[in-house]
Design an enzyme around this catalytic site. Structure first.
Site, PDB file in Angstrom:
ATOM      1  N   ASP A  65      -6.345   4.757  -6.307  1.00 64.85           N
ATOM      2  CA  ASP A  65      -5.207   4.325  -7.607  1.00 64.85           C
ATOM      3  C   ASP A  65      -4.647   4.412  -8.901  1.00 64.85           C
ATOM      4  OD1 ASP A  65      -3.077   3.296  -8.067  1.00 64.85           O
ATOM      5  OD2 ASP A  65      -3.339   1.339  -7.189  1.00 64.85           O
ATOM      6  N   SER A 116       2.254  -3.224  -4.896  1.00 65.49           N
ATOM      7  CA  SER A 116       2.285  -3.042  -6.098  1.00 65.49           C
ATOM      8  C   SER A 116       2.656  -4.457  -6.655  1.00 65.49           C
ATOM      9  CB  SER A 116       3.128  -1.784  -6.161  1.00 65.49           C
ATOM     10  OG  SER A 116       2.966  -1.738  -8.340  1.00 65.49           O
ATOM     11  N   HIS A 162      -2.074   4.927  -4.854  1.00 60.68           N
ATOM     12  CA  HIS A 162      -1.050   3.177  -4.974  1.00 60.68           C
ATOM     13  C   HIS A 162      -0.308   4.007  -3.870  1.00 60.68           C
ATOM     14  CE1 HIS A 162       0.239  -0.151  -7.206  1.00 60.68           C
ATOM     15  NE2 HIS A 162       1.510   0.909  -7.566  1.00 60.68           N
TER      16      HIS A 162
END
Length: 732
Positions: A677, A589, A709
């Site tokens: 995601d 991320s 995610h």
């Protein structure tokens, strides 16, 4: 390095269990007082590709004259597997256990007592509501004090709506109407309703009266069991992603069973975690700002239910001094009150640690409970003493005065529960897997005497240290000047070889989260395979005060990148055993965002990169992310629901994105993407993949179509670890 070796190491470190919840019950006898601690554990199983849950029970015998003195811990029985439990709760008086269970696509509410299964309701068959919520954002299961009713949250069904014409739905007019949900990890959770199971009449009812622009969750019974408290998130004009976001506009409500609803908190705030005191007089909850950083320092509010007055028990901490309490950054445990309703216990980030704290409502004084200058004897195999550099960097002073914390073994203390004044915690460090410990709340001027119930199966001879890092003068933030940050360095066991150790720079996502000095199976696997690991808590991480969090707004892609680079240089300068020629970056991320920035901005410094669901181009992410507000906030722009992108805004997002440095990338890049995601579209990683492929740069992409995610499926995590290790071994 062979595949079999990597798989074996990962199986060892990922398969170690961790406690996730705990419950305490008490029995008094003429000569003794007995406490029963029941803990639920989670354990990954690579063979089945799933996470298994089991319970374990301990009986503690206390001195009848001093109930805070545990004299005996009876041997625990065997672990009992738990299957299909979505939610569970133990009743406050009789100790009856309620379970919401998934089985064969159906959901059941089961009531278990000392004689076995007492009642079983087919929630799916009753068709009063949709699927029961078991997530941490909305989910709850609460017993009434009279123990005849249960409260929970579920998805609304069409036949519970007052606005939908059932005939029109069946005929197809409204069948394909879009209804937004709450985003990443909350897919298909759109319209929650508060439900009551009446165990006497064996009926389910959906409570009416919740405001139509509010999605209820985290419900609990009010004193008297004739009304309920709940948190309501405002969902108009549309829903924004809620997971990992404590900045969503919400309020505390009270709903009577007859449908009368009132708001108990202020407007334009973000609230969560309502917790009722044992005496029923006070409700505490967390409160923060709306929009801005999606995770930030929060204040702890207390509502006097008699006077209806709200006051602040703990305020936001803007800039803590070294050794001071740094603020509240984590959700409260379900049971966090002392028996006398005067003290609250909680865990929170504190610089590079996770600490255990207690606040006294009368004095508003915050005390740390996590240190003990006389720890339990170390378990077999013995733990190595912390390295001198670690001792030098320990930051907290403990009561009583004059005692140092040089005996500190654990870098992370996570509260599981406090009931009957018995605290149950999970403790760990980078070389020590989760350990279950208990201790009684101390009286004034005393410290906790901790007792270990369950040692980990094994510990590891990794060496770890905490680094404090100060930015160079040119890297100081003029608006928030003087901030520092930190990192946790984990090193593999010393070898007889004189070769230097390759270093993997492990960067957390968020960006407003933290790498505490706790057990991390990925870092442990890297260290076990011969890599040193530097986990960086750059400015903007939690645990360093609100100023640190705010300092990152408008400076992503620059301040955080420079901080990671500064931490790496600091580690290399302080430890000559690290190899400056064999460096890699790894993160997910925002950590993937920074990893790709680093190999683009310092192309000759790093030799490999591995990124999980990274943000690559913030401008193209704008229309696909479930947290569109963060896309504006992160680059220093205000956000409103009716925002329409401008050329200037898109240019600012593009300017701060790794894609602008992609042409300079020389290091081989491994990308790992989740096809589902909702937070960072997998097309972000694909965008970088195509750029690198077009330039014949070494790049490999792993696509996990069923994952989101966090890439949290057990088989996905094993695949990612294996491929990352092979990638690092090949290119370092």
């Amino acid at each position: 390095m062979e595949t079999r070796q990597i798989t074996g190491v990962y199986g060892e470190v990922s398969g170690l269990p961790a406690p996730v919840t705990a419950h305490v019950s008490e029995e008094q006898h003429p000569e003794i007082r007995m406490y029963t601690v029941t803990a639920e554990w989670s354990q990954s199983n690579l063979v089945r590709g799933s996470r298994l849950h089991y319970t374990q029970r301990w009986t503690l015998i206390a001195d009848i004259n001093d109930h805070k003195s545990i004299t005996t811990v009876l041997p625990t029985g065997p672990c009992v597997p738990v299957s299909g439990e979505l939610l569970s709760a133990v009743s406050p008086v009789r100790g009856v256990r309620a379970v919401v269970r998934d089985a064969g696509g159906l959901q059941f509410l089961e009531i278990w007592d000392h004689h076995g299964l007492q009642k079983c309701l087919n929630l799916t068959g009753l068709n009063k509501h949709g699927r029961v919520y078991g997530d941490a954002q909305f989910g709850c299961l609460s017993w009434s004090r009279c123990e005849t009713k249960l409260l929970y949250v579920a998805e609304m069904t069409k036949n519970t709506s007052t606005e939908t014409n059932d005939e029109e739905y069946v005929l197809g007019k409204d069948r394909s109407v879009y209804c937004d949900d709450w985003g990443e990890a909350l897919t298909n959770k759109s319209v929650p309703v508060v439900c009551v199971a009446n165990l006497q009449s064996v009926t389910i009812s959906v409570l009416q009266g919740v405001p139509p622009d509010v999605s209820p969750g985290q419900a609990l019974w009010a004193p008297g069991s004739q009304s309920v408290f709940f948190i309501g998130w405002y969902h108009e004009p549309f829903r924004l992603g809620l997971r990992f976001c404590s900045n969503r506009r919400s309020a505390l409500f009270k709903l009577d069973l007859d449908g009368r609803c009132e708001c108990l908190s202020g407007d334009n705030q973000s609230v969560s975690c309502p917790r009722l005191s044992p005496d029923g007089s006070t409700l505490i909850y967390l409160q923060g700002q709306v929009f801005g950083p999606h995770n930030q320092c929060q204040c702890l509010q207390q509502l006097d239910l008699m006077s209806r007055e709200t006051s602040t028990l703990l305020d936001v901490v803007n800039r803590p001094q070294t050794g001071e309490f740094a603020g509240v950054y984590e959700a409260l445990a379900s049971d966090c009150w002392s028996a006398d309703s005067q003290r609250v216990v909680f865990s929170s980030a504190c610089r590079n640690w996770r600490d255990l704290f207690m606040v006294d409502r009368r004095s508003k004084k915050v005390s740390s409970l996590s240190d003990n200058p006389l720890p339990d004897p170390p378990p077999p195999p013995p733990l190595p003493p912390p390295p001198l550099s670690h001792l030098h960097h320990l930051e907290h002073k403990r009561e009583p005065e004059g005692l140092s914390d040089v005996f500190k073994v654990y870098g992370s203390w996570k509260l599981l529960t406090v009931q009957k004044d018995l605290i149950v915690v999970s403790c760990s460090s980078p070389n020590t897997p989760p350990t279950l410990r208990v201790g009684f709340l101390p009286s004034a001027g005393e410290i906790v005497t901790w007792k270990t119930l369950q040692q980990p199966v094994t510990t590891f001879d990794f060496h770890w240290t905490v680094l404090d890092v100060k930015p160079a003068p040119a890297e100081d933030n003029t608006q928030y000047s003087g901030l520092d940050f930190g990192a946790v360095l984990v090193k593999p066991p010393r070898s007889l070889s004189k070769a230097k150790t390759p270093l993997v720079v492990f960067i957390h996502g968020g960006p407003h989260s933290q790498f505490p000095a706790e057990w991390n199976c990925t870092a442990a696997g890297l260290a076990k395979l011969g890599f040193a690991v530097l986990m960086v808590n750059y400015r903007g991480s939690t645990g360093f005060g609100q100023d640190s969090i705010l300092s990152l707004i408008g400076h992503i892609g620059s301040q955080d990148v420079k901080d990671v680079q500064r931490a790496v240089l600091t580690a290399l300068q302080s430890d000559t055993a690290l190899d400056p020629k064999r460096l890699a970056v790894f993160g997910g991320s925002h950590g993937g965002f920074l990893s790709c920035h680093l190999v683009g901005q310092y192309p000759d410094f790093y030799r490999a990169c591995a990124a999980r669901n990274p943000v690559i181009n913030a401008a193209t992410l704008l229309g696909t992310s479930d947290i569109v507000d963060w896309r504006y906030t992160s680059v220093g722009l205000p956000y409103s629901y009716d925002q329409i992108p401008t050329a200037e805004a898109l240019a600012a997002m593009l300017e701060k994105s790794p894609i602008t440095h992609a042409a300079q990338i020389k290091a081989p890049v491994l990308l790992m993407l989740g096809g589902r995601d909702r937070r960072v579209s997998p097309h972000q990683g694909l965008e970088l993949y195509k750029v690198l492929k077009s330039r014949a740069s070494p790049v490999r992409l792993l696509w996990f179509p069923e994952d989101g995610h966090s890439l949290s499926r057990v088989d996905t995590q094993a695949d990612c670890f294996l491929n990352t290790m092979l990638w690092l071994h090949q290119h370092l």
